[in-house]
Design a protein around this motif. Structure first.
Motif, PDB file in Angstrom:
ATOM      1  N   TYR A  82       0.783  -1.221   0.000  1.00 35.25           N
ATOM      2  CA  TYR A  82       0.000   0.000   0.000  1.00 35.25           C
ATOM      3  C   TYR A  82       0.820   1.278   0.000  1.00 35.25           C
ATOM      4  CZ  TYR A  82       0.960   0.108   5.024  1.00 35.25           C
ATOM      5  OH  TYR A  82       1.583   0.143   6.230  1.00 35.25           O
ATOM      6  N   ARG A  83       2.103   1.173   0.157  1.00 36.15           N
ATOM      7  CA  ARG A  83       2.878   2.415   0.115  1.00 36.15           C
ATOM      8  C   ARG A  83       4.335   2.139  -0.233  1.00 36.15           C
ATOM      9  NH1 ARG A  83       5.656   0.268   3.001  1.00 36.15           N
ATOM     10  NH2 ARG A  83       5.708  -0.019   5.263  1.00 36.15           N
ATOM     11  N   LEU A  84       4.941   3.244  -0.575  1.00 36.44           N
ATOM     12  CA  LEU A  84       6.346   3.201  -0.991  1.00 36.44           C
ATOM     13  C   LEU A  84       7.099   4.127  -0.051  1.00 36.44           C
ATOM     14  CD1 LEU A  84       8.114   2.251  -3.445  1.00 36.44           C
ATOM     15  CD2 LEU A  84       7.590   4.457  -4.464  1.00 36.44           C
ATOM     16  N   ILE A  85       8.225   3.641   0.490  1.00 35.56           N
ATOM     17  CA  ILE A  85       9.029   4.514   1.352  1.00 35.56           C
ATOM     18  C   ILE A  85      10.385   4.716   0.694  1.00 35.56           C
ATOM     19  CG2 ILE A  85      10.197   4.717   3.594  1.00 35.56           C
ATOM     20  CD1 ILE A  85       7.891   3.098   4.774  1.00 35.56           C
ATOM     21  N   VAL A  86      10.802   5.957   0.620  1.00 38.65           N
ATOM     22  CA  VAL A  86      12.117   6.252   0.030  1.00 38.65           C
ATOM     23  C   VAL A  86      12.922   7.019   1.060  1.00 38.65           C
ATOM     24  CG1 VAL A  86      13.322   7.351  -1.876  1.00 38.65           C
ATOM     25  CG2 VAL A  86      11.044   6.416  -2.243  1.00 38.65           C
ATOM     26  N   ARG A  87      14.130   6.558   1.317  1.00 38.02           N
ATOM     27  CA  ARG A  87      15.011   7.287   2.251  1.00 38.02           C
ATOM     28  C   ARG A  87      16.231   7.784   1.496  1.00 38.02           C
ATOM     29  NH1 ARG A  87      14.037   2.868   5.238  1.00 38.02           N
ATOM     30  NH2 ARG A  87      12.393   3.208   6.770  1.00 38.02           N
ATOM     31  N   PHE A  88      16.531   9.038   1.638  1.00 35.50           N
ATOM     32  CA  PHE A  88      17.754   9.612   1.064  1.00 35.50           C
ATOM     33  C   PHE A  88      18.719   9.809   2.231  1.00 35.50           C
ATOM     34  CE2 PHE A  88      14.359  10.901  -1.787  1.00 35.50           C
ATOM     35  CZ  PHE A  88      14.902  10.651  -3.043  1.00 35.50           C
ATOM     36  N   ILE A  89      19.871   9.187   2.106  1.00 34.70           N
ATOM     37  CA  ILE A  89      20.846   9.292   3.199  1.00 34.70           C
ATOM     38  C   ILE A  89      22.126   9.896   2.644  1.00 34.70           C
ATOM     39  CG2 ILE A  89      22.122   7.975   4.958  1.00 34.70           C
ATOM     40  CD1 ILE A  89      19.867   5.764   4.373  1.00 34.70           C
ATOM     41  N   ASP A  90      22.578  11.000   3.228  1.00 33.33           N
ATOM     42  CA  ASP A  90      23.828  11.600   2.757  1.00 33.33           C
ATOM     43  C   ASP A  90      24.668  12.003   3.948  1.00 33.33           C
ATOM     44  OD1 ASP A  90      21.631  14.052   2.581  1.00 33.33           O
ATOM     45  OD2 ASP A  90      23.617  14.718   3.283  1.00 33.33           O
ATOM     46  N   ASP A  91      25.951  12.184   3.736  1.00 36.02           N
ATOM     47  CA  ASP A  91      26.833  12.563   4.844  1.00 36.02           C
ATOM     48  C   ASP A  91      27.237  14.031   4.731  1.00 36.02           C
ATOM     49  OD1 ASP A  91      28.293  12.268   2.594  1.00 36.02           O
ATOM     50  OD2 ASP A  91      29.857  11.001   3.488  1.00 36.02           O
ATOM     51  N   GLY A  92      26.360  14.837   4.203  1.00 33.56           N
ATOM     52  CA  GLY A  92      26.644  16.262   4.048  1.00 33.56           C
ATOM     53  C   GLY A  92      26.403  17.018   5.336  1.00 33.56           C
ATOM     54  N   VAL A  93      26.449  18.354   5.233  1.00 30.31           N
ATOM     55  CA  VAL A  93      26.249  19.165   6.423  1.00 30.31           C
ATOM     56  C   VAL A  93      24.794  19.002   6.877  1.00 30.31           C
ATOM     57  CG1 VAL A  93      28.003  20.853   5.850  1.00 30.31           C
ATOM     58  CG2 VAL A  93      25.678  21.158   4.975  1.00 30.31           C
ATOM     59  N   PRO A  94      24.558  19.159   8.176  1.00 26.20           N
ATOM     60  CA  PRO A  94      23.164  18.992   8.637  1.00 26.20           C
ATOM     61  C   PRO A  94      22.222  19.967   7.918  1.00 26.20           C
ATOM     62  CG  PRO A  94      24.666  19.148  10.498  1.00 26.20           C
ATOM     63  CD  PRO A  94      25.467  19.482   9.281  1.00 26.20           C
ATOM     64  N   PHE A  95      21.165  19.416   7.425  1.00 23.72           N
ATOM     65  CA  PHE A  95      20.215  20.279   6.714  1.00 23.72           C
ATOM     66  C   PHE A  95      18.797  19.720   6.865  1.00 23.72           C
ATOM     67  CE2 PHE A  95      17.727  20.903   2.750  1.00 23.72           C
ATOM     68  CZ  PHE A  95      17.541  22.273   2.855  1.00 23.72           C
ATOM     69  N   ASN A  96      17.943  20.498   7.469  1.00 25.55           N
ATOM     70  CA  ASN A  96      16.556  20.038   7.657  1.00 25.55           C
ATOM     71  C   ASN A  96      15.659  20.687   6.598  1.00 25.55           C
ATOM     72  OD1 ASN A  96      14.022  19.308   8.436  1.00 25.55           O
ATOM     73  ND2 ASN A  96      14.141  20.218  10.498  1.00 25.55           N
ATOM     74  N   PRO A  97      15.219  19.903   5.642  1.00 25.85           N
ATOM     75  CA  PRO A  97      14.408  20.488   4.553  1.00 25.85           C
ATOM     76  C   PRO A  97      13.033  20.955   5.035  1.00 25.85           C
ATOM     77  CG  PRO A  97      14.421  18.095   4.389  1.00 25.85           C
ATOM     78  CD  PRO A  97      15.346  18.438   5.504  1.00 25.85           C
ATOM     79  N   LEU A  98      12.606  20.431   6.201  1.00 26.73           N
ATOM     80  CA  LEU A  98      11.265  20.826   6.680  1.00 26.73           C
ATOM     81  C   LEU A  98      11.246  22.271   7.136  1.00 26.73           C
ATOM     82  CD1 LEU A  98      10.363  17.612   8.694  1.00 26.73           C
ATOM     83  CD2 LEU A  98       9.766  18.203   6.346  1.00 26.73           C
ATOM     84  N   GLY A  99      12.474  22.803   7.348  1.00 27.72           N
ATOM     85  CA  GLY A  99      12.542  24.199   7.804  1.00 27.72           C
ATOM     86  C   GLY A  99      12.375  25.200   6.684  1.00 27.72           C
ATOM     87  N   ILE A 100      12.394  24.728   5.459  1.00 27.43           N
ATOM     88  CA  ILE A 100      12.287  25.662   4.318  1.00 27.43           C
ATOM     89  C   ILE A 100      10.824  26.088   4.146  1.00 27.43           C
ATOM     90  CG2 ILE A 100      12.624  25.933   1.821  1.00 27.43           C
ATOM     91  CD1 ILE A 100      15.225  25.543   3.304  1.00 27.43           C
ATOM     92  N   LYS A 101      10.651  27.387   3.984  1.00 29.80           N
ATOM     93  CA  LYS A 101       9.270  27.901   3.829  1.00 29.80           C
ATOM     94  C   LYS A 101       8.779  27.677   2.399  1.00 29.80           C
ATOM     95  CE  LYS A 101       7.427  32.034   4.775  1.00 29.80           C
ATOM     96  NZ  LYS A 101       7.500  33.463   5.040  1.00 29.80           N
ATOM     97  N   ALA A 102       7.503  27.369   2.300  1.00 34.89           N
ATOM     98  CA  ALA A 102       6.923  27.191   0.959  1.00 34.89           C
ATOM     99  C   ALA A 102       6.800  28.553   0.281  1.00 34.89           C
ATOM    100  CB  ALA A 102       5.548  26.549   1.075  1.00 34.89           C
TER     101      ALA A 102
END
Lengths: 110, 1168
Positions: B1104-1124
């Protein structure tokens, strides 16, 4: 990825063949700029052969639209499929660019 | 000079002719209006003529012909008196006629609604200002002295006043009718043409005008010149052609030769030629006259169109044709004859100026001055005056026909035609009045005759009605008294009797007994008579009464003094009784009652109306009375037999019935009452209860009885009481119902009572009450128990759904519909570890609190054991041992228990004597799990239960139930059955467990209908969705380097994965965009060095669903903090940033971010 174009009396039609993704958007933008050159008349972008447009593609369209508007011309889009259409809707681009189902309709609306 | 005398003579003749036009105007206008306004119009014409003449003499003539002030107006010659100049005197009198003509034009147009005073003011405006000034402009030079007016100077030609007289009059008329408005009703919704009352008079008027016109035009040469005959010929020809053309027009258009239009046509022709009669050929005159008629006709229609009401057509005739005639001068005359030296078109221009200036002055002055006057002093008559006509309203004048109509109207409104109307002798109206009187006389005579016939008929029908009335009263009356009373009333009314009374004849003694049946015209006056009648004793043989009683026939007397019984002789003399009659009421030969009637002497009555009391009268009346007597006799007979029947019924009633009057004396008792109280038959009648009780062999509570009697009488109500009596030494209960007996007026006349001995009934009732009390107590005890049982049961089972909202691997729903008496069903589910869900259902034998307790025990044991034991068979084995050990109650439970491994879908289950559950497979097929793995739990100790396994695929459903479902019974005694259950379960449209449960509960309830639920109904549905973390998920991993060109490779890999697992195209396309956006973001912004990094993409696909995880070792970055971005901005304001993440967020169903040690992990969920 291929960009072709056609001049008509009322507008320049740009045909994009391929997806406007990160890999190709900037290339496509440069190619369109080259075709337009200084000839800033109305432009129709025909995306019939585009599966999807990513944000990089949207940026190219936004930039071009702004530039044409400054010169009193307009950029319109035609022949979108449902995916590109939904991307346009999500990004709010269907409010700032007129979109047409066919090229004739687009040309007829200048 | 000789010629001058001739000129003067001609001028004077013409002056007379012009004055004759006033007569013409009078006839024309008064004929053209309705008769109610004729006098007013004539009076206006006449007075107007005089007023305008006076004004003209005083200053009008001076303004017009006095020495000119710049060609605008004259300023000498006021109160003209140049007697030395005889020609000028003639000229003056000639000019007076012109002024008057202009004035008279107004009176016609405003006829029928302008007040007399208003008209006079209008006339003054014309003759004093409007006319003289325009006249000065055009004609000032004509008097022979001084220079001309300015119009004359520029060459304006208006020979005899087409503009000066007719247009000016017309302009003022137009202004007036615009100001005062149309006549009432003229342009109301239904357009009413108002017709003139005397068209021959109008015709005469036109003739007179025409005749006068010979002077009007012919005199305008101011002398007898050679042109005069031609002028008169032109005048006539134009008038003639005007008439003919108007005739043709109106005939053609209106379809009939409408007279006023024809006459106006002739006038239009005459007006048309007036300006140019001196220079036209007769041919031109014919054309001018013809066109003048057309102009007149058109103008008249135009006025109608704009709702401008011109009563006689003065504006079309004088203004329309006047303007036309003035233009025609330039159009038709030979320019050489103009005498102005102007060419035709120059002349036309000048004529237009003349017309325009006349309009400006006359219409301007008219509108201004008349509006002012109208504002100060309304010129319009009030509506009432307009309705009755200006003749009456303004002049008090009347006409015979109006008088006659008024008289007739008065008769009609008073509805009194007895007097003839006034006859004016020797007039036509007199003839009509005489005829009307004749008709009135005939009608009145006929009325009289009819009245007489009707009166006769009434007399005849009255006696008939009396007989019929008696018959119907007899049928309708409820008692004999009512019937007699009704007859008495009718006879008194019929025969003018002031007194009527009825005696009854005593059955046994045959004595007369006075009754309360009376008719008294005046109760006070006749009270003494009534008293005397009631006091009578043994008068059987005396007077009228005695005779009637003896003969059995009606009797009468016109001298009652001699014929009345002795005891009433005196009183009847005192009150003046003179006439008397009496008749018997007969049953067969037997007299049962006597009705007597008395009437006063006319004098004593103080009434002069003669009343016929002749022998013939009595004979006819007595016939009627005899008939009435027989009728009443029949009623008495009927009454008697009814009374007998009634008594039989009452006597046989199985209850004591009695009736007492208001004094408490028995009127009636029935046999039952007598027997119960031991009273002799008939003994009680006429005695009080106290008196009767002495002879009773029963002790009764007398006071109680009297109290309830009072209650009935005072409250007019039914009283029900129970009291005790002692009968034959025994206490007995008597139910006593007392009720009021009412007369026709609703007054209580007696008290009825019904008594029943209810002693045995009371005893039985008491016993019943005691028994009921016992039952009720037991029932309450049972209810309490039921409630306790149900509380235990419902407390034990989980009722909150969904119970594990955060678990997506399954969904579960269950319901327990308890029967009224607890059946001991239960269900339960709980996790035994993170991935293992234990679910069970059970049914305890027996009912009530014990089974509820046993159920609680079973459920608790199952749950606690399941926490330590992973084998369902072992759990049941253990629980069975626990329950069976020392199980004295011998209760047991059927149980189905299962453990579902959510990571694998493996279901382990054991059925301990329970109904076989179902598995609904993915393809919709039902599988019945019919193996039993051991007996019921709690029955036999030491049983080892077995277990079985099966695998549930995602989307498959386990359904558990108790026998309350399959053994639900309907009204025909049929079970719901497993067959019905499996059919319902197989339904294709069911998805969620809730749907299964509620559908089946609904089906069971519908099936059972009204039948009470005998056992608990319990259902549990568990649907397996597949795993989230378990092996069932398909996993895929993509690793790319941090280069933009790698994005396509990642997308390609994902696409082939998507194709392999049949992920829909639209979803994979969206994920392509997501990949593009996210990877572009990471590659472009996550690294602050130039080294090569790896980006991992983990993909996990379940049903019933698809889960995709992107894993990187870059600098900490929270995409949820970006304003629409603001997607409502215009093209100019839109920024390029933020679009990518906004697109990602819009395209997936879930987005989360974690920083794990040194890695960014962004997890996306997309529902399939």
């Amino acid at each position: 990825m291929e960009i072709t174009s056609k001049f008509t009396d009322s507008a320049l039609i740009v045909y994009v063949d391929g997806d406007l993704t990160t890999a190709f958007s900037s290339e496509a933008g440069a190619e369109i700029d080259r075709i337009i050159d200084d000839n800033l008349q109305n432009v129709v972008i025909n995306v019939e052969n585009v599966n999807y447009i990513a944000s990089t593609g949207l940026r190219v369209i936004l930039g071009l639209g702004k530039r044409l508007k400054e010169h009193g011309s307009e950029l319109v889009i035609c022949c979108m499929n449902s995916t590109t259409r939904s991307v346009f809707d999500m990004a709010g681009f269907s409010k700032i660019f007129r979109c047409f189902d066919s090229e004739e309709e687009a040309l007829g609306n200048f | 000079m000789a010629n001058q005398h001739l000129d003067i003579a001609w001028l004077l003749i013409c002056a007379a002719l012009v004055m004759l036009m006033q007569a013409g105007f009078s006839c024309l206008e008064s004929g053209m209006v309705r008769s109610k306004n004729s006098i007013n119009v004539a009076a206006k014409n006449f007075t107007g003529f005089c007023l305008s003449s006076a004004i003209f003499w005083l200053f009008g003539f001076g303004i017009m012909y006095g020495t000119s002030s710049d060609g605008l107006f004259g300023k000498t010659g006021f109160m003209f008196n140049d007697t030395a100049n005889s020609w000028l005197m003639a000229f003056f009198i000639f000019q007076i006629g012109f002024c008057a003509a202009a004035t008279s034009i107004l009176s016609g147009a405003v006829a029928e609604r302008m007040s007399f005073s208003g008209y006079l003011m209008g006339a003054a405006v014309i003759s004093g200002i409007a006319y003289p000034v325009v006249g000065h402009w055009a004609w000032a030079g004509a008097s022979g002295g001084g220079s001309g007016g300015w119009l004359q100077e520029i060459g304006f030609i208006d020979f005899a006043g087409g503009t000066v007289v007719h247009s000016v009059g017309g302009w003022i008329a137009l202004a007036s009718i615009l100001i005062i408005g149309p006549r009432m009703g003229r342009f109301s919704t239904k357009r009413i043409a108002i017709h003139g009352h005397d068209l021959p008079m109008v015709t005469l008027g036109v003739f007179l005008l025409w005749f006068g016109w010979f002077g009007f035009n012919g005199g305008s040469t101011f002398g007898i010149t050679p042109e005069v005959p031609g002028i008169i010929v032109n005048t006539s020809i134009s008038g003639v052609f005007g008439t003919m053309v108007a005739l043709l027009l109106v005939w053609r258009i209106e379809r009939f030769p409408e007279v006023t239009m024809i006459l106006n046509g002739s006038l239009a022709g005459l007006v048309g030629i007036t300006a140019s009669a001196h220079i036209m050929t007769p041919q031109s005159a014919a054309i001018i006259g013809s066109i003048a008629a057309v102009v007149m006709y058109a103008t008249s229609k135009l006025l109608d169109r704009f709702h401008i009401d011109d009563a006689v057509g003065a504006v079309p005739v004088h203004l329309g044709a006047g303007v036309w005639g003035t233009l025609a001068v330039a159009l038709f005359a030979d320019p050489s004859k103009f005498g102005t030296g102007l060419g035709r078109w120059e002349q036309l221009y000048v004529q237009v100026i003349g017309i325009g200036s006349a309009f400006a002055w006359a219409f301007g002055i008219g509108i201004f001055v008349l509006s002012l006057i109208h504002w100060l002093l309304p010129m319009r008559i009030d509506p009432r005056g307009e309705r009755v006509g200006l003749n009456t309203a303004e002049h008090g004048a009347s006409t015979e026909i109006l008088d006659l109509l008024a008289e007739m109207d008065a008769q009609r409104s008073a509805n009194d035609y007895s007097n003839p109307v006034n006859v004016e002798p020797h007039t036509e109206i007199g003839q009509i009045a005489r005829q009307y009187n004749q008709v009135l006389a005939d009608i009145n005579a006929e009325q009289e005759r009819r009245k007489a016939v009707t009166e006769n008929l009434r007399q005849q029908t009255k006696s008939l009605q009396l007989m019929q009335g008696t018959a119907s009263a007899a049928n309708q009356a409820t008692t004999i008294e009512d019937a007699i009373q009704a007859c008495l009333e009718s006879i008194c009314e019929f025969g003018n009797w002031q007194i009527g009374h009825c005696f009854m004849v005593e059955d046994s003694s045959k004595e007369l007994v006075s009754t309360n049946i009376w008719h008294l015209d005046d109760a006070t006056r006749f009270s003494a008579f009534r008293q005397a009648t009631q006091d009578m004793k043994n008068e059987n043989g005396l007077g009228l009464l005695g005779q009637a009683l003896a003969d059995g026939k009606p009797v009468w007397s016109n001298d009652i003094e001699a014929d009345i019984d002795s005891s009433r002789q005196k009183v009847s003399e005192q009150i003046g009784i003179r006439y008397g009659a009496a008749f018997p009421v007969l049953v067969g030969e037997e007299v049962v009652a006597l009705l007597e009637f008395f009437a006063l002497d006319q004098e004593a009555l103080g009434d002069s109306t003669p009343i016929n009391r002749s022998r013939e009268y009595y004979e006819s009346v007595l016939g009627v009375m005899a008939s009435v007597g027989t009728q009443l006799g029949r009623i008495v007979e009927r009454e008697r037999s009814e009374a007998t029947r009634f008594k039989t019924v009452v006597d046989h009633m199985p209850a004591g019935v009695h009736l007492r009057d208001l004094d408490g004396r028995f009127i009636l008792v029935n046999r039952n009452y007598e027997e119960f109280h031991g009273v002799e038959n008939g003994f009680a009648k006429g005695k009080t209860l106290g008196e009767v009780s002495k002879s009773m062999n029963v002790e009764i509570p007398i006071d109680e009885n009297l109290v309830s009697d009072r209650e009935v009488i005072n409250n007019n109500a039914i009283v029900e009481k129970e009291h005790f009596v002692v009968r034959e030494g025994e206490l007995r209960t008597v139910a006593d119902t007392k009720f009021p007996i009412l007369d026709a007026t609703g007054k209580v006349t007696a008290v009825g009572g019904i008594q029943l001995d209810v002693t045995e009934l009371k005893q039985a009732e008491e016993e019943l009450q005691n028994a009921y009390e016992i039952i009720r107590e037991q029932k309450e005890r049972m209810e309490d128990e039921l409630n306790i049982g149900r509380e235990i049961q419902m407390d034990m089972i989980p009722l909150v759904f969904p119970p594990f909202p955060d678990r997506r691997e399954f969904s579960i729903f269950a319901a327990l519909e308890p029967a009224r008496e607890v059946g001991g069903d239960f269900y339960d589910f709980h996790f035994v570890d993170h991935d293992k869900l234990c679910a069970c259902i059970g049914d305890v034998s027996g009912k009530g609190v014990p089974s509820a307790l046993f159920m609680a025990m079973t459920k608790t044991l199952l749950k606690s054991r399941a926490n330590d034991d992973r084998s369902i068979a072992s759990i049941l084995t253990h629980v069975n041992d626990e329950l069976s050990h020392d199980n004295e109650s011998s209760m047991f439970a059927t149980v189905f228990a299962a453990i579902l491994d959510l990571s694998t879908g493996e279901l382990t289950y054991t059925n301990a004597g329970h109904n076989p559950p179902y598995i609904k497979r993915k393809d919709g097929k039902l599988e019945r799990l019919d193996q039993r793995h051991g007996p019921v739990v709690g029955a036999v100790e030491g049983i080892v239960y077995k277990e079985m396994r099966l695998t549930m695929q995602p989307g498959e459903l386990l359904f558990l139930y108790t026998d309350g479902v399959t053994e639900a019974i309907n009204s025909k005694g049929k079970f719901f059955s497993e067959e019905r259950l499996s059919k319902k379960l197989a339904a294709k449209n069911l998805k969620k467990p809730e749907a299964y449960v509620s559908r089946i509960v609904g089906a069971v309830k519908t099936f059972a209908g009204e039948v009470e639920q005998a056992d608990d109904i319990t259902l549990l549905a568990l649907k397996f969705h597949g795993t989230s973390d378990g092996e069932l998920a398909t996993q895929y991993r993509i690793v790319i380097k941090n280069q933009l060109s790698e994005i396509d490779s990642a997308n390609d890999q994902f696409l082939s994965f998507a194709r392999k697992f049949k992920i829909p195209g639209e979803i994979s396309t969206k994920l392509n965009i997501v990949f593009d956006e996210v990877l572009n973001n990471i590659i472009s912004y996550a690294y602050n060095d130039t080294k090569e990094h790896k980006i991992e993409i983990e993909i996990e696909l379940s049903s019933y669903r698809l889960i995709v995880r992107f894993i990187d070792d870059g600098v900490p970055f929270n995409p949820l903090g970006i304003k629409a971005p603001d997607t409502n901005q215009s093209l100019e304001d839109r920024k390029e940033g933020g679009i990518g993440l906004h697109l990602v967020r819009s395209m997936v169903d879930g987005l989360s971010y974690q920083r794990k040690i040194d890695k960014n992990v962004m997890t996306l969920t997309k529902k399939l």
